[in-house]
Structures are given as C-alpha cells and as structure tokens.
Design a protein around this motif. Sequence first.
Motif, short mmCIF file in Angstrom:
data_model
loop_
_atom_site.label_atom_id
_atom_site.label_comp_id
_atom_site.label_asym_id
_atom_site.label_seq_id
_atom_site.Cartn_x
_atom_site.Cartn_y
_atom_site.Cartn_z
N GLU A 113 8.63 -21.50 36.55
CA GLU A 113 8.30 -20.35 35.70
C GLU A 113 8.72 -20.58 34.25
O GLU A 113 8.00 -20.22 33.32
CB GLU A 113 8.95 -19.07 36.24
N PHE A 114 9.88 -21.18 34.06
CA PHE A 114 10.34 -21.46 32.71
C PHE A 114 9.41 -22.45 32.02
O PHE A 114 9.04 -22.29 30.86
CB PHE A 114 11.78 -22.00 32.75
N PHE A 115 9.01 -23.47 32.74
CA PHE A 115 8.10 -24.47 32.18
C PHE A 115 6.75 -23.85 31.86
O PHE A 115 6.15 -24.14 30.82
CB PHE A 115 7.94 -25.64 33.16
N GLN A 116 6.25 -22.97 32.74
CA GLN A 116 4.97 -22.29 32.48
C GLN A 116 5.07 -21.40 31.23
O GLN A 116 4.12 -21.33 30.44
CB GLN A 116 4.56 -21.45 33.70
N MET A 154 14.89 -26.54 26.42
CA MET A 154 14.95 -26.64 27.89
C MET A 154 15.43 -28.02 28.32
O MET A 154 16.25 -28.16 29.23
CB MET A 154 13.57 -26.36 28.48
N ILE A 155 14.96 -29.07 27.65
CA ILE A 155 15.32 -30.43 28.02
C ILE A 155 16.76 -30.76 27.60
O ILE A 155 17.46 -31.49 28.30
CB ILE A 155 14.33 -31.44 27.39
N GLY A 210 6.60 -23.29 21.03
CA GLY A 210 6.54 -23.95 22.33
C GLY A 210 7.28 -25.27 22.34
O GLY A 210 7.99 -25.60 23.29
N GLY A 211 7.13 -26.03 21.25
CA GLY A 211 7.85 -27.31 21.15
C GLY A 211 9.35 -27.10 21.10
O GLY A 211 10.12 -27.83 21.74
N PHE A 212 9.75 -26.09 20.34
CA PHE A 212 11.18 -25.78 20.26
C PHE A 212 11.73 -25.35 21.62
O PHE A 212 12.80 -25.79 22.03
CB PHE A 212 11.42 -24.67 19.22
N GLY A 213 10.97 -24.52 22.34
CA GLY A 213 11.40 -24.08 23.67
C GLY A 213 11.53 -25.24 24.63
O GLY A 213 12.47 -25.31 25.43
#
Length: 99
Positions: free
Chosen positions: A17-20, A40-41, A33-36
């Motif tokens: 869900e987080f990846f989606q 996350m990584i 989106g890139g920052f998120g």
Amino acid sequence: MPSQGAQDGIAQGVTHEFFQACIEFYNLNTMLGGFGFVVMISVVPLFLILRYAANIKRMDNQMVVDKLKLELENQSKLSKKKSKRRTQVQSPASTTTSG
C-alpha cells in the motif's frame, strides 16, 4: 498472538500500500513521488546507522564513567596512604645532643 505467516502478510500488505501511494504521488507530481520513494528506501538504513551510533555513544560514555571511577578509587587509596604516613611519628635515632 498472530502467527509468523500472518505477520508477514500484514507487513507485505503495508509495504504494498505504501509503494502504491508513492506511485500515485509520482503520477501526480514527480518531485513529490520521487521524494516519497527516496524516503521509503532510506528509512531503514538510516535507522540502523543511528541505532549503531547511539550504541557506540552509550558504550563510550560507560567506558569514560568506568575509567573515572577507577581513577577516583586510586586517588582515594593514595590519599589514605599519605594520611597514614603523616600520622605516624618517627622517633629520633638518638636522644642525646652534642654540644
């Protein structure tokens, strides 16, 4: 208590869900989106590095405290020996005076 398989399923679902959500943000705004995705990584390695640094700091502080205690014990032993030497009065070798 849930079994290991159920926990894996929950973790997998949350990750999915987080990846989606990151992908949807990336479709709407590439910068966000890139920052998120970068956040996350990088969270897990950053957490591990900070935990390691905190453990090193804790161990270093404990080592300094132990050395300080040892130094204070040595100082107190030396001061006790010096005070015992001062209290002991040495008798003179000869009581006669020449004159």
